[in-house]
Design an enzyme around this catalytic site. Sequence first.
Site: not given
Length: 401
Positions: A379, A383
């Site tokens: 998901e 980052e």
Amino acid sequence: MARLAQTAGLTDVQQEILSTVRDFVDKEIIPVATELEHRDEYPQAIVDGLKELGLFGLMIPEEYGGLGESLLTYALCVEEIARGWMSVSGIINTHFIVAYMLKQHGTQEQKDHFLPRMAAGDIRGAFSMSEPGLGSDVSAITSKAVKDGDEYVLNGQKMWLTNGGTSSLVAVLVRSDEGHPEGTAPHRSMTTFLVEKEPGFGEVRPGLTIPGKIEKMGYKGVDTTELIMDGLRIPADRVLGGVTGRGFYQMMDGVEVGRVNVAARGCGVAQRAFELGVQYAQQRHTFGKPIAQHQAIQFKLAEMATKVEAAHAMMVNAARKKDSGERNDLEAGMAKYLASEYCKEVVEDAFRIHGGYGFSKEYEIERLYREAPMLLIGEGTAEIQKMIIGRRLLEEYRFQG
């Protein structure tokens, strides 16, 4: 675990649901999870049990045969299930995202057709955004739908479908240029199609192939697959919401609640790792006493428990924000980021507490050690979450100079 990760303000109904799920996890999942995981075996008996409990319809409205519960209730149930075996929570999550997208964005006919059977668990959902060459860059998808009379013809290759083989309904995001002139922003020319198929592998309907399971380091038991579309014909009434060009926003809405779910999974796995670590620390003796009495181990346990508590609190906050109808992308991003990172750290500390035995497949912590990394990328990577968080913070704290 009785003391950590408690949630204040739950109703009697919520507490009863959670108690039922916790008992099911302790009796039906934890005793068999490691054996099934080592065999990479789909947990059919467990899934059947969850179906009997009504969990496939937990957030589907009562008018469609579901329980009509909140995202918070669902997230807390996922936390409990992931504490038993994270793969089982993945089976539920992908189904839930498709049901949520249908509830929020589907036409009335689509809701009437799919939601009652999804609530009963007779239809199992999966969703598909990613492709082999794009990773987190959803705007770069190349799979395409072309209008042909009352149908669309879909071509392309998708990647990383959880429940790809066992599902019977897949929400697929593709590019659809029809009605969107050249130069239209990429996210405005994407459409979600509701693709019905037979469970299994190979050609599951004309033009649609599920090649087989992808072999993975962890997250076993649940099937993760590719999806290949080659002249797949889909009726126009299976465009989610009935209008093209809205697929990106529909998918992002689903992924937003999915991030709360991944945070809940991280909380559940971390809780189990703490349980295993604190139990082993009281059983294992070195230098004449249980290792739990060594200050170094006590420091680890203190850090682990604090991380479990912090991640749980942030996950609950993100779920409650979404339930209130407010925008929660900031809270969901923070919860997913923190819970997955803390999960990795808590699992590793429990692994260290086990010493050499943590490397043995006889011990449950070995399985958790292979499962935790999936949460770092599922998901949206850490980052990506930082990008979402940073942009939202700049919106909220805009400098007025």
